[in-house]
Design a protein around this motif. Structure first.
Motif, PDB file in Angstrom:
ATOM      1  N   LYS A 159       0.825  -1.211   0.000  1.00  0.00           N
ATOM      2  CA  LYS A 159       0.000   0.000   0.000  1.00  0.00           C
ATOM      3  C   LYS A 159       0.856   1.258   0.000  1.00  0.00           C
ATOM      4  O   LYS A 159       0.503   2.259  -0.641  1.00  0.00           O
ATOM      5  CB  LYS A 159      -0.943  -0.005   1.203  1.00  0.00           C
ATOM      6  N   LEU A 160       1.994   1.226   0.717  1.00  0.00           N
ATOM      7  CA  LEU A 160       2.895   2.377   0.707  1.00  0.00           C
ATOM      8  C   LEU A 160       3.417   2.640  -0.696  1.00  0.00           C
ATOM      9  O   LEU A 160       3.488   3.791  -1.146  1.00  0.00           O
ATOM     10  CB  LEU A 160       4.070   2.144   1.670  1.00  0.00           C
ATOM     11  N   GLU A 161       3.784   1.570  -1.392  1.00  0.00           N
ATOM     12  CA  GLU A 161       4.265   1.727  -2.761  1.00  0.00           C
ATOM     13  C   GLU A 161       3.158   2.266  -3.663  1.00  0.00           C
ATOM     14  O   GLU A 161       3.415   3.104  -4.546  1.00  0.00           O
ATOM     15  CB  GLU A 161       4.780   0.384  -3.289  1.00  0.00           C
ATOM     16  N   GLY A 162       1.929   1.804  -3.426  1.00  0.00           N
ATOM     17  CA  GLY A 162       0.801   2.316  -4.199  1.00  0.00           C
ATOM     18  C   GLY A 162       0.560   3.797  -3.949  1.00  0.00           C
ATOM     19  O   GLY A 162       0.281   4.563  -4.878  1.00  0.00           O
ATOM     20  N   MET A 163       0.685   4.224  -2.680  1.00  0.00           N
ATOM     21  CA  MET A 163       0.538   5.641  -2.339  1.00  0.00           C
ATOM     22  C   MET A 163       1.593   6.485  -3.044  1.00  0.00           C
ATOM     23  O   MET A 163       1.297   7.549  -3.609  1.00  0.00           O
ATOM     24  CB  MET A 163       0.667   5.830  -0.821  1.00  0.00           C
ATOM     25  N   PHE A 164       2.816   6.007  -3.002  1.00  0.00           N
ATOM     26  CA  PHE A 164       3.928   6.733  -3.618  1.00  0.00           C
ATOM     27  C   PHE A 164       3.700   6.863  -5.121  1.00  0.00           C
ATOM     28  O   PHE A 164       3.915   7.935  -5.712  1.00  0.00           O
ATOM     29  CB  PHE A 164       5.246   5.998  -3.331  1.00  0.00           C
ATOM     30  N   GLN A 165       3.229   5.791  -5.728  1.00  0.00           N
ATOM     31  CA  GLN A 165       2.975   5.804  -7.162  1.00  0.00           C
ATOM     32  C   GLN A 165       1.826   6.757  -7.507  1.00  0.00           C
ATOM     33  O   GLN A 165       1.874   7.463  -8.522  1.00  0.00           O
ATOM     34  CB  GLN A 165       2.654   4.385  -7.646  1.00  0.00           C
TER      35      GLN A 165
ATOM     36  N   THR B 216      -5.864   6.124  -5.415  1.00  0.00           N
ATOM     37  CA  THR B 216      -6.537   4.831  -5.523  1.00  0.00           C
ATOM     38  C   THR B 216      -7.148   4.470  -4.178  1.00  0.00           C
ATOM     39  O   THR B 216      -6.440   4.410  -3.165  1.00  0.00           O
ATOM     40  CB  THR B 216      -5.549   3.734  -5.961  1.00  0.00           C
ATOM     41  N   SER B 217      -8.462   4.242  -4.144  1.00  0.00           N
ATOM     42  CA  SER B 217      -9.159   4.059  -2.869  1.00  0.00           C
ATOM     43  C   SER B 217      -8.612   2.887  -2.057  1.00  0.00           C
ATOM     44  O   SER B 217      -8.603   2.917  -0.831  1.00  0.00           O
ATOM     45  CB  SER B 217     -10.659   3.864  -3.113  1.00  0.00           C
ATOM     46  N   GLY B 218      -8.125   1.837  -2.719  1.00  0.00           N
ATOM     47  CA  GLY B 218      -7.639   0.672  -1.990  1.00  0.00           C
ATOM     48  C   GLY B 218      -6.323   0.888  -1.273  1.00  0.00           C
ATOM     49  O   GLY B 218      -5.970   0.126  -0.369  1.00  0.00           O
TER      50      GLY B 218
ATOM     51  N   THR C  63     -11.172   6.048 -19.545  1.00  0.00           N
ATOM     52  CA  THR C  63     -12.550   5.563 -19.629  1.00  0.00           C
ATOM     53  C   THR C  63     -12.775   4.442 -18.605  1.00  0.00           C
ATOM     54  O   THR C  63     -11.878   3.672 -18.290  1.00  0.00           O
ATOM     55  CB  THR C  63     -12.840   5.024 -21.036  1.00  0.00           C
ATOM     56  N   GLY C  64     -13.994   4.394 -18.084  1.00  0.00           N
ATOM     57  CA  GLY C  64     -14.350   3.336 -17.142  1.00  0.00           C
ATOM     58  C   GLY C  64     -14.009   3.647 -15.704  1.00  0.00           C
ATOM     59  O   GLY C  64     -14.298   2.848 -14.816  1.00  0.00           O
ATOM     60  N   ARG C  65     -13.408   4.788 -15.438  1.00  0.00           N
ATOM     61  CA  ARG C  65     -13.057   5.155 -14.060  1.00  0.00           C
ATOM     62  C   ARG C  65     -14.079   6.142 -13.500  1.00  0.00           C
ATOM     63  O   ARG C  65     -14.812   6.793 -14.238  1.00  0.00           O
ATOM     64  CB  ARG C  65     -11.658   5.760 -14.001  1.00  0.00           C
ATOM     65  N   LYS C  66     -14.105   6.258 -12.173  1.00  0.00           N
ATOM     66  CA  LYS C  66     -14.970   7.218 -11.499  1.00  0.00           C
ATOM     67  C   LYS C  66     -14.145   8.049 -10.528  1.00  0.00           C
ATOM     68  O   LYS C  66     -13.212   7.541  -9.900  1.00  0.00           O
ATOM     69  CB  LYS C  66     -16.091   6.500 -10.741  1.00  0.00           C
ATOM     70  N   LEU C  67     -14.480   9.309 -10.430  1.00  0.00           N
ATOM     71  CA  LEU C  67     -13.818  10.201  -9.478  1.00  0.00           C
ATOM     72  C   LEU C  67     -14.786  10.536  -8.352  1.00  0.00           C
ATOM     73  O   LEU C  67     -15.929  10.921  -8.607  1.00  0.00           O
ATOM     74  CB  LEU C  67     -13.365  11.495 -10.162  1.00  0.00           C
ATOM     75  N   PHE C  68     -14.341  10.360  -7.111  1.00  0.00           N
ATOM     76  CA  PHE C  68     -15.115  10.741  -5.948  1.00  0.00           C
ATOM     77  C   PHE C  68     -14.307  11.796  -5.189  1.00  0.00           C
ATOM     78  O   PHE C  68     -13.239  11.496  -4.647  1.00  0.00           O
ATOM     79  CB  PHE C  68     -15.402   9.532  -5.049  1.00  0.00           C
TER      80      PHE C  68
ATOM     81  N   PRO D 165      -5.928   4.868   3.585  1.00  0.00           N
ATOM     82  CA  PRO D 165      -6.821   4.551   4.703  1.00  0.00           C
ATOM     83  C   PRO D 165      -7.875   5.630   4.900  1.00  0.00           C
ATOM     84  O   PRO D 165      -7.769   6.737   4.378  1.00  0.00           O
ATOM     85  CB  PRO D 165      -5.868   4.490   5.904  1.00  0.00           C
ATOM     86  N   GLY D 166      -8.874   5.291   5.678  1.00  0.00           N
ATOM     87  CA  GLY D 166      -9.904   6.257   6.020  1.00  0.00           C
ATOM     88  C   GLY D 166     -11.166   6.060   5.206  1.00  0.00           C
ATOM     89  O   GLY D 166     -11.117   5.642   4.048  1.00  0.00           O
ATOM     90  N   PRO D 167     -12.314   6.381   5.811  1.00  0.00           N
ATOM     91  CA  PRO D 167     -13.596   6.231   5.105  1.00  0.00           C
ATOM     92  C   PRO D 167     -13.776   7.323   4.068  1.00  0.00           C
ATOM     93  O   PRO D 167     -13.159   8.391   4.172  1.00  0.00           O
ATOM     94  CB  PRO D 167     -14.621   6.383   6.244  1.00  0.00           C
ATOM     95  N   PRO D 168     -14.608   7.105   3.049  1.00  0.00           N
ATOM     96  CA  PRO D 168     -14.875   8.162   2.064  1.00  0.00           C
ATOM     97  C   PRO D 168     -15.587   9.335   2.712  1.00  0.00           C
ATOM     98  O   PRO D 168     -16.403   9.158   3.621  1.00  0.00           O
ATOM     99  CB  PRO D 168     -15.759   7.466   1.029  1.00  0.00           C
TER     100      PRO D 168
END
Length: 326
Positions: free
Chosen positions: A23-29, A80-82, A114-119, A85-88
């Motif tokens: 997850k840390l690597e995902g955050m950095f990316q 990326t939501s996954g 295409t196919g993505r959603k932004l919250f 941390p933390g609720p939306p």
């Protein structure tokens, strides 16, 4: 720096394994990709080819992205939501000029992906706004929620608390916290609360206006957030606390700590091969003290899980002695 962060993630990965740092690597990316996206977004208003390329996603009759005439400098982090941390967060009513900028970016982003959603997550945002106070000029560093509140005072000088609730659509607890931060702190008393109540928390009958006496030697002012008093009792908090030993810890952090304790137990046992329970608890605690203070109960629970998964076994001669299984 980016290099220091990469180095830290690499060390954590070697110590705790890929699962711990994924997850840390995902955050950095995410942060790196967000910088690239913002560069492309700003270039799309100056490059005719990029503007034409985004035109298919624009509204009918408006090919491409419209000219960027707003004075607002928007910076968006697409996360990326996954990984995070933390609720939306709950949406709020952004000022029209800010909402227009967000819509521009959303049109641009969805045309490219295409196919993505932004919250949108306004509870995590910040803003720098220029404020012409009655006596001085300042640049205020505030949260997105505080920006929504302050921008309303461009329309009229006084607002009731009920009006602020209706016009901003900010969750009540968050609205109280962010609104109080604008009139409770004497060093950042941007607003004044008008009303008969002596309570610090806003009530329905209260009115708010810009502080006519506000002065500060600082040009740039960061408005700190106040902490609302918790209604929980110490007994209730103690009863809810889990094996990690603190009910303040988010569930995601508790889960990460469990994995970390297991990783340290395996590492210690791999080097020592055989250890008595109390010695193992002391070794694990010593290794983790710089990060957090694990409770003996948590360590015992993770040892039991490792025995179930056949990383360790109890000694046949002494049940309080553990053997490492290669």
């Amino acid at each position: 720096s980016d290099e220091a962060e990469r180095s830290m993630i690499s060390k954590l990965k070697s110590e705790c394994g890929h699962q711990y740092t994924s997850k840390l690597e995902g955050m950095f990316q995410d942060m790196k990709l967000s910088e690239d996206i913002m560069k492309q977004y700003k270039n799309s208003f100056t490059s005719p080819s990029l503007a034409r390329g985004a035109g298919s996603a624009g509204p009918a009759g408006r090919p491409g992205l419209p000219a960027l005439s707003s004075s607002i400098d928007l910076k968006v982090s697409v996360l990326t939501s996954g990984f995070w941390p933390g609720p939306p967060g709950a949406p709020c009513e952004l000022p029209p000029e800010v909402q227009e900028c967000c819509s521009r970016f959303e049109t641009f982003y969805l045309a490219k992906h295409t196919g993505r959603k932004l919250f949108w997550q306004p509870q995590n945002g910040f803003a720098d706004i220029k404020a012409q106070m009655p006596k001085t000029k300042h640049e205020l560093n505030v949260t997105t929620y505080q920006m929504c509140i302050l921008m309303l005072f461009n329309q009229q000088t006084t607002w009731t608390y009920q009006d602020l609730v209706a016009r901003t659509n900010i969750p009540l607890e968050e609205l109280k916290r962010h609104l109080m931060s604008l009139y409770v702190n004497p060093k950042a008393k941007i607003l004044v609360k008008l009303g008969d109540s002596e309570k610090k928390e806003p009530e329905d009958s209260d009115q708010f206006t810009v502080n006519p006496q506000f002065e500060s030697k600082l040009v740039r002012i960061k408005v700190p957030l106040v902490q609302l008093k918790s209604s929980e009792t110490p007994a209730a908090r103690e009863g809810e606390s889990g094996a990690v030993g603190s009910s303040d810890v988010p569930a995601t952090v508790e889960e990460d700590r469990k994995h970390l304790v297991e990783a340290v137990v395996v590492r210690v046992m791999k080097s020592r091969k055989t250890l008595e329970h109390n010695q193992l608890v002391m070794e694990v605690t010593r290794h983790l003290t710089s990060r957090f203070q694990p409770s003996p109960t948590l360590i015992k629970q993770r040892i039991e899980k490792l025995i179930e998964r056949e990383y360790l076994e109890r000694s046949q001669g002494d049940r309080r002695v553990y053997n490492y299984l290669a």
